[in-house]
Scaffold this active site. Structure first.
Site, PDB file in Angstrom:
ATOM      1  CB  CYS A   1      31.399 124.941  50.413  1.00 39.97           C
ATOM      2  SG  CYS A   1      29.863 125.128  51.872  1.00 39.97           S
TER       3      CYS A   1
ATOM      4  CB  CYS B   1      21.486 139.020  47.667  1.00 43.99           C
ATOM      5  SG  CYS B   1      23.091 138.139  46.686  1.00 43.99           S
TER       6      CYS B   1
ATOM      7  NE  ARG C   1      26.853 142.509  43.424  1.00 38.63           N
ATOM      8  CZ  ARG C   1      26.649 142.502  44.584  1.00 38.63           C
ATOM      9  NH1 ARG C   1      26.466 141.221  45.697  1.00 38.63           N
ATOM     10  NH2 ARG C   1      25.648 143.735  45.068  1.00 38.63           N
TER      11      ARG C   1
ATOM     12  CB  CYS D   1      24.775 143.561  51.778  1.00 36.06           C
ATOM     13  SG  CYS D   1      24.730 141.587  51.430  1.00 36.06           S
TER      14      CYS D   1
ATOM     15  CB  CYS E   1      28.332 143.161  51.622  1.00 35.97           C
ATOM     16  SG  CYS E   1      27.412 143.712  49.931  1.00 35.97           S
TER      17      CYS E   1
ATOM     18  CB  CYS F   1      34.275 127.555  50.641  1.00 36.11           C
ATOM     19  SG  CYS F   1      34.579 129.218  51.880  1.00 36.11           S
TER      20      CYS F   1
ATOM     21  CB  CYS G   1      33.734 127.776  57.674  1.00 37.11           C
ATOM     22  SG  CYS G   1      31.807 127.538  57.099  1.00 37.11           S
TER      23      CYS G   1
HETATM   24  N1  SAM Z   1      29.276 131.033  55.092  1.00 34.54           N
HETATM   25  C1  SAM Z   1      28.095 131.661  54.091  1.00 34.54           C
HETATM   26  C2  SAM Z   1      27.484 130.922  53.180  1.00 34.54           C
HETATM   27  O1  SAM Z   1      27.573 129.791  52.942  1.00 34.54           O
HETATM   28  O2  SAM Z   1      26.268 131.604  53.022  1.00 34.54           O
HETATM   29  C3  SAM Z   1      28.500 133.386  53.734  1.00 34.54           C
HETATM   30  C4  SAM Z   1      30.048 133.274  52.823  1.00 34.54           C
HETATM   31  S1  SAM Z   1      30.177 132.108  51.414  1.00 34.54           S
HETATM   32  C5  SAM Z   1      31.670 132.474  51.165  1.00 34.54           C
HETATM   33  C6  SAM Z   1      29.374 132.976  50.953  1.00 34.54           C
HETATM   34  C7  SAM Z   1      29.083 132.604  48.645  1.00 34.54           C
HETATM   35  O3  SAM Z   1      30.798 132.691  48.375  1.00 34.54           O
HETATM   36  C8  SAM Z   1      29.179 130.927  49.211  1.00 34.54           C
HETATM   37  O4  SAM Z   1      28.054 130.872  49.077  1.00 34.54           O
HETATM   38  C9  SAM Z   1      30.206 130.978  47.468  1.00 34.54           C
HETATM   39  O5  SAM Z   1      28.696 130.970  46.383  1.00 34.54           O
HETATM   40  C10 SAM Z   1      31.135 132.231  47.331  1.00 34.54           C
HETATM   41  N2  SAM Z   1      32.231 131.310  47.288  1.00 34.54           N
HETATM   42  C11 SAM Z   1      32.632 130.868  48.439  1.00 34.54           C
HETATM   43  N3  SAM Z   1      34.330 130.584  48.429  1.00 34.54           N
HETATM   44  C12 SAM Z   1      33.994 130.460  46.854  1.00 34.54           C
HETATM   45  C13 SAM Z   1      34.578 130.783  46.075  1.00 34.54           C
HETATM   46  N4  SAM Z   1      36.103 130.037  46.124  1.00 34.54           N
HETATM   47  N5  SAM Z   1      34.622 130.787  44.032  1.00 34.54           N
HETATM   48  C14 SAM Z   1      34.132 131.811  44.398  1.00 34.54           C
HETATM   49  N6  SAM Z   1      32.376 131.760  45.065  1.00 34.54           N
HETATM   50  C15 SAM Z   1      33.081 131.635  46.065  1.00 34.54           C
HETATM   51 FE1  SF4 Z   2      31.700 128.331  55.019  1.00 38.22          FE
HETATM   52 FE2  SF4 Z   2      32.667 128.779  52.432  1.00 38.22          FE
HETATM   53 FE3  SF4 Z   2      30.605 127.437  53.185  1.00 38.22          FE
HETATM   54 FE4  SF4 Z   2      30.210 129.868  53.617  1.00 38.22          FE
HETATM   55  S1  SF4 Z   2      30.930 128.979  51.872  1.00 38.22           S
HETATM   56  S2  SF4 Z   2      29.246 127.674  54.381  1.00 38.22           S
HETATM   57  S3  SF4 Z   2      32.102 130.225  54.353  1.00 38.22           S
HETATM   58  S4  SF4 Z   2      32.574 126.754  53.830  1.00 38.22           S
END
Ligand code: SAM
Ligand code: SF4
Ligand code: DTB
Length: 339
Positions: free
Chosen positions: A56, A187, A259, A127, A96, A59, A52
């Site tokens: 973040c 959501c 949730r 979802c 989802c 992530c 990606c």
């Molecule tokens: N890339 C898209 C986005 O960021 O909207 C969708 C997938 S992203 C993995 C979905 C959500 O997962 C993120 O917005 C974040 O809130 C949550 N998430 C990701 N990594 C996480 C982690 N290590 N612990 C808890 N929540 C996490």
């Molecule tokens: Fe990419 Fe993870 Fe951020 Fe979603 S949460 S935009 S998958 S880096």
């Protein structure tokens, strides 16, 4: 429509209320708005994993961090269908699908449309969480039959800047607006454990509660600390602190599903039970979240049984479940993927 505004003063008052008092208040509110002893369950599937471009800090799927993740391009509909059928057999009512994208590209839209239609045909709510959407894309997903779109705001606008630099809070709110304009249910929630302070948590909940129409579904995630991400060594959250956030979310947003989302793998049964007592009424069910572990189905069923929690049944408006799945057509779409 939401006509109750949560001011800082009122929210602060909740944060200063003793935990057991909050749980009592939350449980009462919960019972006025939902069937007691009932829980909604959704199963997650990562349909495009890793690489990606966003940064973040929490992530494992960001390309910036070395997390030992097996990357995977957009997967074939056949594979998605198999996972959806398995989820349905296990009792999930919503499926989802998550993609590690900044946003979907125009060329992906026909394929996403086909995925939604296929999953809906087996009698599951759908979802998706695919990153930012413009109005046109949101409309396409709505017309395909998408029921929910997940797009988290994660934390307060102030703290967001410290966690993500490749997009801003307003981008997130714009996508939520675009989803709202269609008819897709929203959501949206956040993560506890990013290093945020109490004020950031207050603002996160105020943001959600004060939306013109609050999200129908609010995931509260406990940070899953993944090796290689900048937050891997963050301090653990005291379970009572987490339960408190669930209770306050239930009080401030009485009619939405709350949730108990990521992080259950690191919670004992008693902590989860207190979260349900505090008003959480939805979980992710299945042994994997997107890329990290979640309690397996057997373990969860045992817990639900011990607590007397029943899985919420949905009357999904689909006439012919399990019929009309055109294998030939799926093969055609799968062949358009170049992996
Ligand atoms: N890339 C898209 C986005 O960021 O909207 C969708 C997938 S992203 C993995 C979905 C959500 O997962 C993120 O917005 C974040 O809130 C949550 N998430 C990701 N990594 C996480 C982690 N290590 N612990 C808890 N929540 C996490
Ligand atoms: Fe990419 Fe993870 Fe951020 Fe979603 S949460 S935009 S998958 S880096
Ligand atoms: C949400 O709020 N939590 C889910 C779902 N929405 C998409 C994702 C949690 C991801 C946890 C880290 C992982 O498994 O990659």
């Amino acid at each position: 429509m939401n006509n109750k505004i949560w001011t800082t003063k009122k929210t602060q008052k909740l944060f200063n209320t003793p935990l057991l008092e909050l749980i009592f208040l939350a449980q009462n509110i919960h019972r006025k708005n939902f069937k007691p002893n009932t829980i909604q369950i959704s199963t997650l599937l990562s349909i495009k994993t890793g690489a990606c471009p966003e940064d973040c800090k929490y992530c494992p799927q960001s390309s910036r961090y070395k997390t030992n993740l097996k990357k995977e391009r957009l997967i074939k509909i056949n594979k998605i269908l198999d996972a959806a059928i398995k989820a349905k057999k296990n009792g999930a009512t919503r499926f989802c699908m998550g993609a590690a994208w900044k946003n979907p590209k125009e060329r992906d839209m026909p394929y996403l449309n086909k995925i939604i239609k296929t999953v809906k045909k087996i009698g599951l709510e759908t979802c998706m969480t695919l990153g930012s959407l413009n109005e046109k894309q949101a409309k396409i997903l709505y017309n395909s039959g998408l029921d929910y779109y997940n797009h988290n705001i994660d934390t307060s606008p102030e703290y967001y800047k410290k966690i993500i630099t490749t997009r801003n809070y307003q981008d997130r709110l714009n996508t939520i607006k675009n989803i709202r304009k269609t008819g897709i249910k929203v959501c949206s929630g956040g993560i506890i454990g990013l290093g945020e302070n109490i004020k950031d948590r207050m603002i996160l909940l105020m943001q959600l509660a004060n939306m013109k129409i609050p999200p129908e579904s609010i995931p509260i995630n406990m940070l899953v600390k993944v090796s290689g991400t900048p937050l891997e060594k963050n301090k653990d959250i005291d379970p009572f602190e987490f339960i408190k956030i669930i209770a306050i979310a239930r009080i401030m947003i009485p009619k939405s599903y709350i949730r108990l989302s990521a992080g259950r793998e690191n919670m004992n049964e008693q902590t989860q039970a207190m979260c349900f007592m505090a008003g959480a009424n939805s979980i992710f069910y299945g042994c994997k979240l997107l890329t990290t572990p979640n309690p397996n189905e057997d373990k969860d069923l045992k817990l639900l049984n011990k607590l007397g929690l029943k899985i919420e049944k949905k009357k999904i408006k689909i006439n012919k479940i399990n019929k009309n799945i055109n294998k030939k057509e799926i093969k055609f779409y799968d062949a358009t993927l170049n992996n």
